[in-house]
Scaffold this motif. Structure first.
Motif, PDB file in Angstrom:
ATOM      1  N   GLY A  21    -110.699  38.805   4.664  1.00  0.00           N
ATOM      2  CA  GLY A  21    -111.820  39.741   4.500  1.00  0.00           C
ATOM      3  C   GLY A  21    -112.032  40.085   3.037  1.00  0.00           C
ATOM      4  O   GLY A  21    -111.157  39.832   2.205  1.00  0.00           O
ATOM      5  N   ASP A  22    -113.190  40.665   2.755  1.00  0.00           N
ATOM      6  CA  ASP A  22    -113.514  41.043   1.372  1.00  0.00           C
ATOM      7  C   ASP A  22    -113.013  42.440   1.077  1.00  0.00           C
ATOM      8  O   ASP A  22    -113.383  43.394   1.764  1.00  0.00           O
ATOM      9  N   ALA A  23    -112.193  42.541   0.049  1.00  0.00           N
ATOM     10  CA  ALA A  23    -111.683  43.844  -0.369  1.00  0.00           C
ATOM     11  C   ALA A  23    -112.072  44.061  -1.830  1.00  0.00           C
ATOM     12  O   ALA A  23    -112.236  43.084  -2.555  1.00  0.00           O
ATOM     13  N   PRO A  24    -112.191  45.274  -2.291  1.00  0.00           N
ATOM     14  CA  PRO A  24    -112.047  46.517  -1.540  1.00  0.00           C
ATOM     15  C   PRO A  24    -113.230  46.767  -0.604  1.00  0.00           C
ATOM     16  O   PRO A  24    -114.363  46.375  -0.905  1.00  0.00           O
ATOM     17  N   GLU A  45    -114.094  50.229   6.968  1.00  0.00           N
ATOM     18  CA  GLU A  45    -113.396  48.963   7.187  1.00  0.00           C
ATOM     19  C   GLU A  45    -114.151  48.067   8.171  1.00  0.00           C
ATOM     20  O   GLU A  45    -113.681  46.967   8.488  1.00  0.00           O
ATOM     21  N   SER A  46    -115.308  48.546   8.635  1.00  0.00           N
ATOM     22  CA  SER A  46    -115.949  47.838   9.754  1.00  0.00           C
ATOM     23  C   SER A  46    -116.391  46.426   9.389  1.00  0.00           C
ATOM     24  O   SER A  46    -116.459  45.559  10.249  1.00  0.00           O
ATOM     25  N   ALA A 175    -103.745  51.205   1.251  1.00  0.00           N
ATOM     26  CA  ALA A 175    -103.429  52.450   0.524  1.00  0.00           C
ATOM     27  C   ALA A 175    -103.483  52.188  -0.985  1.00  0.00           C
ATOM     28  O   ALA A 175    -103.996  53.015  -1.751  1.00  0.00           O
ATOM     29  N   PHE A 176    -102.988  51.047  -1.420  1.00  0.00           N
ATOM     30  CA  PHE A 176    -103.069  50.702  -2.850  1.00  0.00           C
ATOM     31  C   PHE A 176    -104.534  50.579  -3.276  1.00  0.00           C
ATOM     32  O   PHE A 176    -104.916  50.983  -4.364  1.00  0.00           O
ATOM     33  N   GLU A 177    -105.318  50.025  -2.362  1.00  0.00           N
ATOM     34  CA  GLU A 177    -106.752  49.849  -2.651  1.00  0.00           C
ATOM     35  C   GLU A 177    -107.421  51.223  -2.813  1.00  0.00           C
ATOM     36  O   GLU A 177    -108.230  51.421  -3.713  1.00  0.00           O
ATOM     37  N   ILE A 178    -107.060  52.161  -1.942  1.00  0.00           N
ATOM     38  CA  ILE A 178    -107.619  53.520  -2.029  1.00  0.00           C
ATOM     39  C   ILE A 178    -107.172  54.168  -3.345  1.00  0.00           C
ATOM     40  O   ILE A 178    -107.977  54.795  -4.048  1.00  0.00           O
ATOM     41  N   ALA A 179    -105.898  53.984  -3.689  1.00  0.00           N
ATOM     42  CA  ALA A 179    -105.391  54.562  -4.952  1.00  0.00           C
ATOM     43  C   ALA A 179    -106.195  54.005  -6.126  1.00  0.00           C
ATOM     44  O   ALA A 179    -106.541  54.749  -7.060  1.00  0.00           O
ATOM     45  N   ALA A 180    -106.529  52.721  -6.067  1.00  0.00           N
ATOM     46  CA  ALA A 180    -107.313  52.113  -7.162  1.00  0.00           C
ATOM     47  C   ALA A 180    -108.733  52.682  -7.176  1.00  0.00           C
ATOM     48  O   ALA A 180    -109.308  52.908  -8.246  1.00  0.00           O
ATOM     49  N   GLN A 181    -109.287  52.959  -6.003  1.00  0.00           N
ATOM     50  CA  GLN A 181    -110.644  53.520  -5.945  1.00  0.00           C
ATOM     51  C   GLN A 181    -110.656  54.955  -6.483  1.00  0.00           C
ATOM     52  O   GLN A 181    -111.627  55.387  -7.090  1.00  0.00           O
ATOM     53  N   VAL A 182    -109.558  55.676  -6.262  1.00  0.00           N
ATOM     54  CA  VAL A 182    -109.438  57.027  -6.838  1.00  0.00           C
ATOM     55  C   VAL A 182    -109.345  56.911  -8.357  1.00  0.00           C
ATOM     56  O   VAL A 182    -110.030  57.615  -9.104  1.00  0.00           O
ATOM     57  N   LYS A 183    -108.521  55.986  -8.804  1.00  0.00           N
ATOM     58  CA  LYS A 183    -108.298  55.826 -10.250  1.00  0.00           C
ATOM     59  C   LYS A 183    -109.589  55.459 -10.975  1.00  0.00           C
ATOM     60  O   LYS A 183    -109.863  55.946 -12.077  1.00  0.00           O
ATOM     61  N   SER A 184    -110.407  54.635 -10.324  1.00  0.00           N
ATOM     62  CA  SER A 184    -111.636  54.189 -10.995  1.00  0.00           C
ATOM     63  C   SER A 184    -112.745  55.244 -10.898  1.00  0.00           C
ATOM     64  O   SER A 184    -113.818  55.062 -11.456  1.00  0.00           O
TER      65      SER A 184
END
Ligand SMILES: Cc1ncc(COP(=O)(O)O)c(C=O)c1O
Length: 327
Positions: A21-24, A45-46, A175-184
């Motif tokens: 799948g495509d992330a983030p 995530e849908s 969770a790492f992806e969410i942390a990166a989205q917070v950081k950015s």
């Protein structure tokens, strides 16, 4: 935080990962709800998965399917209710890799949603065993394994929901992806992350991932089934097994302090049975442009809305994970 498979060469080698799948996946703030609740963010995530469907199941399959291949198993044997989203995602994604799926299904209340899902399961090519109840499934397990041997090789047996320590890694990565989205700056730092818990791998993976990433967020797992033990202790154990798996494969991190709360308060009469609150949550959320499913996300959203109204979340933003990816 790097992607899990880029964390160390040892990890990459010993834990093969398949991109499905495509992330983030996107995050956005939901408009204020008609009943006044606001400050709710969505991680959607849908659309995760090839062809844009599958949701949280596919995050787990990204780690599980390569393991099935590596062990040269030809069949996956897994479990669920009659309307299992997990079973459907497994059958279709495994089929693309030449792997057959056998499903042992227990009863759940039959409605239109479940009948339609059963049709899709039949069309998926999976072998379906109607084992009716959890006890009968346990009794039949040796027969199921024998029935799905491929020559000398037993089937790859996966717990319902794919919530093995390996499957839960999909949500460590999220969770790492969410942390990166917070950081950015894409997402404000949430105080709480709310998810449905059907087998608990999503909640366990998130809680572990946030602990490793050092994001001080509480994972709230809203229990939607009475068939499995999904309390704090059980989900904590699963998260620690995932942590041990990472460590065995060369990851180095301090003992994770899990910030996790599992709640069974929104289950109502049981798995697949709507509650007045879950039906109301579907209606309210539709007005915000998000379609919930009745079994999982509606109950999680019902919990989120009630607790938000009660002021339980204080002033911190709340992140709702839409785990559903309907086909
Ligand atoms: C839409 C949806 N949300 C949540 C879940 C439950 O996730 P978990 O099994 O990781 O608790 C499922 C499981 O099939 C699901 O289909």
């Amino acid at each position: 935080m790097p992607h899990l498979h880029e964390w160390s060469p040892a990890l990459r080698q010993s834990l093969p990962h398949l991109v499905l799948g495509d992330a983030p996946t996107p995050v956005r703030e939901l408009p204020a709800f008609a009943d006044g609740v606001n400050g709710i963010w969505l991680k959607d995530e849908s659309g995760f998965g090839n062809g844009g469907w599958g949701g949280n199941k596919v995050r787990k399959l990204e780690w599980l399917l390569p393991d099935v291949k590596r062990r040269k198993r030809k069949t996956i044997l897994t479990f669920g209710g009659l309307g299992t989203n997990w079973g459907l995602a497994t059958a279709l994604y495994a089929r693309e890799m030449g792997i057959h799926t056998a499903l042992a299904l227990i009863d759940q209340p039959r409605d239109e949603h479940v009948e339609a899902q059963l049709e899709r399961l039949r069309a998926s090519g999976a072998t379906i065993h109607f084992t009716r109840s959890k006890n009968r499934t346990v009794l039949l397990a040796p027969w199921l394994v024998a029935r799905h041997m491929s020559g000398p090789r037993p089937p790859y047996v996966l717990p319902s929901g794919g919530s093995s320590p390996l499957g839960a890694l999909g949500y460590v990565e999220t969770a790492f992806e969410i942390a990166a989205q917070v950081k950015s700056g894409e997402l404000p730092e949430p105080g709480y992350v709310v998810v449905p818990a059907g087998s608990g791998g999503t909640a366990a993976g998130l809680a572990l991932g946030f602990a490793i990433a050092g994001l001080p967020v509480q994972t709230v797992g809203v229990i939607v089934t009475e068939h499995l033990k999904l309390d704090d202790a059980a989900i904590g154990r699963l998260a620690r097994k995932s942590a041990a798996l990472l460590r065995e494969r060369g990851a180095d991190f301090p003992e994770p302090q899990l910030n996790l709360e599992m709640t069974g308060q929104w289950l109502g009469d049981g798995y697949g049975t709507p509650t007045a609150e879950s039906e109301r949550a579907i209606e309210l959320t539709r007005q915000s442009g998000l379609e919930l499913d009745p079994v999982y996300t509606a109950k999680a959203m019902a919990a989120l809305l009630a607790r938000s109204r009660a002021g339980d979340f204080g002033s911190r933003p709340v992140l709702f994970i839409n785990t559903n990816g309907p086909r």
